[in-house]
Each structure stands twice: as structure tokens, then as C-alpha cells.
Motif scaffolding. Structure first.
Motif, PDB file in Angstrom:
ATOM      1  N   THR A   1       5.074  17.675 -16.373  1.00  0.00           N
ATOM      2  CA  THR A   1       6.438  17.829 -15.896  1.00  0.00           C
ATOM      3  C   THR A   1       6.236  17.400 -13.577  1.00  0.00           C
ATOM      4  O   THR A   1       5.541  18.257 -13.031  1.00  0.00           O
ATOM      5  CB  THR A   1       7.584  18.782 -15.808  1.00  0.00           C
ATOM      6  N   CYS A   2       6.340  16.112 -13.278  1.00  0.00           N
ATOM      7  CA  CYS A   2       6.078  16.277 -11.535  1.00  0.00           C
ATOM      8  C   CYS A   2       7.537  16.580 -11.011  1.00  0.00           C
ATOM      9  O   CYS A   2       8.575  16.165 -11.222  1.00  0.00           O
ATOM     10  CB  CYS A   2       5.721  14.106 -11.690  1.00  0.00           C
ATOM     11  N   THR A   3       7.275  16.843  -9.615  1.00  0.00           N
ATOM     12  CA  THR A   3       7.884  16.520  -8.523  1.00  0.00           C
ATOM     13  C   THR A   3       7.861  16.443  -7.211  1.00  0.00           C
ATOM     14  O   THR A   3       6.439  15.938  -7.490  1.00  0.00           O
ATOM     15  CB  THR A   3       8.598  19.027  -8.624  1.00  0.00           C
ATOM     16  N   PHE A   4       8.502  16.465  -6.554  1.00  0.00           N
ATOM     17  CA  PHE A   4       8.216  15.812  -5.079  1.00  0.00           C
ATOM     18  C   PHE A   4       7.551  16.685  -4.364  1.00  0.00           C
ATOM     19  O   PHE A   4       6.421  16.397  -3.294  1.00  0.00           O
ATOM     20  CB  PHE A   4       9.290  15.257  -4.174  1.00  0.00           C
ATOM     21  N   GLU A   5       7.013  18.272  -5.033  1.00  0.00           N
ATOM     22  CA  GLU A   5       6.769  19.305  -4.153  1.00  0.00           C
ATOM     23  C   GLU A   5       5.012  19.716  -4.377  1.00  0.00           C
ATOM     24  O   GLU A   5       4.167  19.950  -3.977  1.00  0.00           O
ATOM     25  CB  GLU A   5       7.793  21.199  -4.068  1.00  0.00           C
ATOM     26  N   GLU A   6       4.369  18.931  -5.916  1.00  0.00           N
ATOM     27  CA  GLU A   6       3.986  19.244  -6.365  1.00  0.00           C
ATOM     28  C   GLU A   6       2.915  17.729  -6.451  1.00  0.00           C
ATOM     29  O   GLU A   6       3.385  17.052  -7.401  1.00  0.00           O
ATOM     30  CB  GLU A   6       3.818  20.131  -7.782  1.00  0.00           C
ATOM     31  N   THR A   7       1.638  17.913  -6.219  1.00  0.00           N
ATOM     32  CA  THR A   7       0.950  16.817  -6.322  1.00  0.00           C
ATOM     33  C   THR A   7       0.124  16.528  -7.931  1.00  0.00           C
ATOM     34  O   THR A   7      -0.062  17.795  -8.069  1.00  0.00           O
ATOM     35  CB  THR A   7      -0.593  16.367  -5.450  1.00  0.00           C
TER      36      THR A   7
END
Length: 304
Positions: A142-148
Motif C-alpha cells: 500500500t503506497c503513500t506519498f510519505e513512504e518510498t
């Protein structure tokens, strides 16, 4: 005085077609088979055996050299150095039936006649991969802008975030004449969207998009191509949102990668009118060229 031996010209015997064919197959007088003697057939057979053996050996070596230089996970020529270039095209679903493969017309009659079923089934089939096994496993995150995310991971595309109006349970709106069309960005290996400078957005960008532009997204817009089309197309909604988060890029041939997309919901198109529609993707490194099919896609919509 002795008579001299006089030789007279003797005309060849006339043969039937059957006799001529038999003599061509086997001539007992010259001992030839199909126009060649045994030694002639032996020589030509040996020649072609050597010729084709050398040909096979040559192409085998060439294929071995080719496969040694090929990378099965990434193309040798990428982006600007490749034939595809670094500006992706845009695609739409559902596509017309195979017998109309050159057509870009989405035409159906809504209501109880069920003449819209092909378009619903086609969309549902395309979404099958998003609902099946490729959306599960260790490679998925699950991707977010905060995590690469890691290079071998793929971002989960959650269909639950899509409005129910563009779902199979609601027939994607085709049964009531308010269709949903899926818009996606075509894959280019290692392509990543570059954001616009908020102070220098292109003049061709719609004004409502300029007001809400966020550099973390690749935006999709759809509008009628001509004044009449714009008038008849009606209000439009985008699901799960008008922008595709940039963490879905780049595509690097990761196992299980599925292209992100946007559902465009035509909420009240005019019935019985053919509309020309153009959908565009917006990023600083996406060129818009209708002739070259870069950055945009054209289709027609006719709702009866």
C-alpha cells in the motif's frame, strides 16, 4: 559407281501428353529421372544439404549472439533512446468489438433491450486482473506519498475507492445511459511523470484543473472536441479521483504490476447525438500530439 549412303531427316515421333509425362519421369533411353541422371541428382542433393546446413549454422550463431545480448527484464533502448520515446500515449476501455477493430466508437442503446451488455462485460473482463491474484502477494504494498516503495514492489490499486456508479453492480452506468469510460496511461519502461511548475502551467490546461493542480499527481481531463460536443457531453465526474498519484510510477516490469487508471463518468450525455471526445493526461514530460497519439486519446460516444 557405288551409291553413297544418304541420310534423311526423320521427324520426331509425336507423343501424347501422357507419354511425354511418362518419359519425363523416367527416360529408359537416357536413363534420366525427372530430367536428371542419378549422378546429377546426387550432386545437387549434396550441394543443398551443405547449403542449408551452413544456413542453419549461421542463423543459430546469430540467434545465440542475440539472446546473449537481450535482457529479459528491461529493454536495451529506453525513453529518448528508444523507438517509443519518453511521452506516453493514453488508452481507453471498453474497446469496440474485434470486427470493428479500427473503430473508436462507443455506441449502445440503454434500457431494457440489454444492447449495452457487450460494453459492461468488456469492462468487467479488463478489471478481472485488478480483482484477482495479481492484487495479492508479497510484491504488493500500500503506497503513500510519505513512504518510498522498494524497486521490486508494486502499489496496490484499490477498486473499493471507485464510486459505485462505475461498478459492475451498477452496470458501469450503461443500462441507464450514463456510461463510465476507463482512461489509462500506456506503459513506458522507466517513465516517471515530471510535475509542472505551478507558476507556469500550460495555457491549454483547463482552468478548473489549474486551480486545484497538485504536482504529486498526473491528471486526466476529458472534454468535447467541438462546441457542439462540449454542449452535449454533459457533466463529468472522475473516480477514484481526477489525478493518478505519481507513486504508481515508474513501471520497471515488476511482477504483478497493473496500470493505474481513472474512470470518467458521463453523468448526463445527450441521447441520440454523436459526440467526439478527447481525453488528455497532464504532466510536464507528456506531449500532446493528436496525429502521433501522444498524451491523449480520441473516441466517439453515442447513447441511444
Amino acid at each position: 559407281m557405288a551409291e553413297k549412303n544418304i541420310e534423311y531427316f526423320k521427324s520426331p515421333e509425336e507423343k501424347t501428353k501422357l507419354e511425354a509425362a511418362r518419359e519425363f519421369i523416367w527416360n529408359p533411353r537416357t536413363r534420366q529421372f525427372c530430367g536428371r541422371t542419378g549422378s546429377s541428382w546426387a550432386k545437387i542433393t549434396i550441394f543443398y544439404i551443405i547449403y542449408y546446413a551452413c544456413l542453419v549454422a549461421f542463423w543459430t550463431v546469430m540467434l545465440m549472439v542475440f539472446y546473449v545480448t537481450v535482457d529479459y527484464h528491461q529493454p536495451k533502448w529506453k525513453l529518448d533512446s528508444g523507438r517509443i520515446g519518453n511521452s506516453p500515449g493514453v488508452g481507453f476501455r471498453p474497446l469496440p468489438p474485434e470486427e470493428n477493430v479500427d473503430s473508436t466508437l462507443i455506441w449502445f442503446r440503454h434500457g431494457s433491450s440489454n444492447q449495452w451488455e457487450y460494453w459492461v462485460d468488456s469492462l468487467n473482463e479488463f478489471l478481472g486482473e485488478y480483482q484477482g491474484g495479481q492484487q495479492h502477494g508479497e510484491h504488493l504494498t500500500t503506497c503513500t506519498f510519505e513512504e518510498t516503495r522498494k524497486p521490486d514492489e508494486v502499489c496496490h490499486f484499490n477498486l473499493d475507492k471507485i464510486n459505485n456508479n462505475c461498478s459492475y453492480s451498477r452496470k458501469f452506468g450503461y443500462d441507464v445511459g450514463r456510461p463510465c469510460v476507463l482512461i489509462k496511461i500506456n506503459r513506458i519502461y522507466n517513465w516517471k511523470p515530471e510535475p509542472y511548475d505551478n507558476k507556469s502551467l500550460p495555457d491549454s490546461m483547463p482552468e478548473n484543473l489549474k486551480k486545484k493542480y497538485d504536482p504529486r499527481y498526473v491528471y486526466i481531463t476529458c472534454e468535447g472536441e467541438n462546441p457542439a460536443d462540449k454542449e452535449n457531453i454533459g457533466p463529468i465526474s472522475y473516480y477514484p479521483s481526477q489525478g493518478i498519484p505519481n507513486y504508481y510510477f515508474p513501471f520497471t516490469n515488476q511482477p504483478g504490476y497493473l496500470s493505474p487508471f481513472v474512470f470518467v463518468h458521463f453523468r448526463d450525455p445527450t441521447s441520440g447525438v454523436l459526440m467526439n471526445i478527447e481525453c488528455k493526461a497532464w504532466a510536464a514530460n507528456i506531449k500532446h500530439d493528436r496525429k502521433e497519439r501522444l498524451g491523449s486519446v480520441h473516441f466517439e460516444l453515442l447513447v441511444d
